[in-house]
Structures are given as structure tokens and as C-alpha cells.
Design an enzyme around this catalytic site. Structure first.
Site, short mmCIF file in Angstrom:
data_model
loop_
_atom_site.label_atom_id
_atom_site.label_comp_id
_atom_site.label_asym_id
_atom_site.label_seq_id
_atom_site.Cartn_x
_atom_site.Cartn_y
_atom_site.Cartn_z
N GLY A 190 0.90 -1.00 0.16
CA GLY A 190 -0.01 0.00 0.12
C GLY A 190 1.01 1.22 0.01
O GLY A 190 1.87 1.22 -0.54
N CYS A 191 0.31 2.31 0.77
CA CYS A 191 1.09 3.46 0.69
C CYS A 191 2.40 3.35 1.31
O CYS A 191 2.55 2.92 2.49
CB CYS A 191 0.19 4.47 1.54
#
Length: 180
Positions: A11-12
Site C-alpha cells: 500500500g502507501c
């Protein structure tokens, strides 16, 4: 000291970087891009979802203090490996869950870690094991983001503290004293 490198996408990269900066034996965490087709991509290009890159982190660690397998267990415990091409509200292939092994041994350990993680999740793991391709460091303002601007970013305030809490609870013996 026996340094090794792990490259992970969960993810981020602001969120995954924040988690691994707290781990004993981690020497450096760098946010960047991997797995795509465009040379020298920018954040804006990667966020557009058309380059094929994942937001990822490159973790340099002392394997005498923490094993690659331990890092993978932390990786699986602090993101949702059952979400395809997303993490929460971050949607797109740039937010996929992926491991980029640096050796055949790392690939074997990645498969073993996925099997261990499968016991603790409610759905099938969609994390991919992808070939190690060209690494592109993210722009300077993304590095150590949580320690700076991330403290004022509402998204980071909502997402990172629960990840850190889970890390500190599940891996208390592996966390740097100043982070505990």
C-alpha cells in the site's frame, strides 16, 4: 554486521516506511517505486496508475539482529494481504501487496511467510511475488514522511498509528526502545 535488503510493497509507502523504521536491526528504509515499465517515474505518474509501478519500500537490515522471515511476518501483520490492488481507500495497482525477492532464498522465505500469514487472515492472500526490477527512489519529500509532514497529514494520522500499535503489540521484543 551482515546487511541484507528486502523490497516490499504493502500500500502507501508512507505507512509501510513508518512501520519498519521502528524495528530493531533495520538500518535504513527508503520509499520508492518498483515493478513498472516507465524509467524514472515520478510520484504523480505512479499515482496515476498507468506505469505499473508499486509504491514500495527498500529495507536495509542487519540479519544478525532481525531475519528476513521476521520482517515478512511484520509485513503481513501490518497490512491487509487479502485486498487486491488496494489498501483501504488507496485503490490501484500502485497499492498492491507484493514482495520483490533479492535472491532465491528470499523467494523461498517469502512463500513460507505467506503460508504462515494465511493462518491469521480471513480470506485468500493476494500478495504477489514479483521479479526484482529497477528500483527508483521516491522524491526526497517522501523519505521519512511520518517523522515530518506525516504528523500533520490527516490520512497518515488515521492509518499509521493503528499499524504501529499492532506492530508494537505483536512484535514488542523486536521494537526499538525509543519507539515503544
Amino acid at each position: 554486521m551482515a546487511s541484507e535488503v528486502a523490497t516490499l510493497a504493502g500500500g502507501c509507502f508512507w505507512c509501510t516506511e513508518a512501520v519498519f523504521n521502528d524495528v530493531i536491526g533495520v538500518e535504513k528504509v527508503e520509499s520508492g517505486y518498483i515493478g513498472g515499465t516507465l524509467p524514472n517515474p515520478t510520484y504523480r505518474q505512479v499515482c496515476g496508475g498507468d506505469t505499473g509501478h508499486a509504491e514500495a519500500i527498500r529495507v536495509t537490515f542487519d540479519r544478525d539482529q532481525v531475519s528476513y522471515g521476521d520482517l515478512l511476518d511484520m509485513f503481513f501483520a501490518t497490512h491487509d494481504p487479502t485486498q487486491l490492488n488496494r489498501q483501504g481507500n488507496d485503490v490501484g495497482t500502485q497499492y498492491r501487496s507484493a514482495i520483490f525477492p533479492h535472491s532465491p532464498e528470499q523467494e523461498t522465505e517469502a512463500r513460507a511467510a505467506m503460508a504462515r500469514a494465511a493462518v491469521d487472515v480471513s480470506g485468500p492472500i493476494v500478495t504477489t511475488i514479483e521479479p526484482l526490477t529497477e528500483w527508483y527512489p521516491a522524491e526526497d519529500y517522501h523519505q521519512e514522511y511520518w517523522q515530518g509532514d506525516g504528523q500533520r497529514n490527516p490520512y497518515c494520522q488515521a492509518v499509521i498509528p493503528p499499524k504501529l500499535k499492532k506492530l508494537r503489540k505483536s512484535f514488542a521484543a523486536r521494537i526499538k526502545a525509543e519507539a515503544a
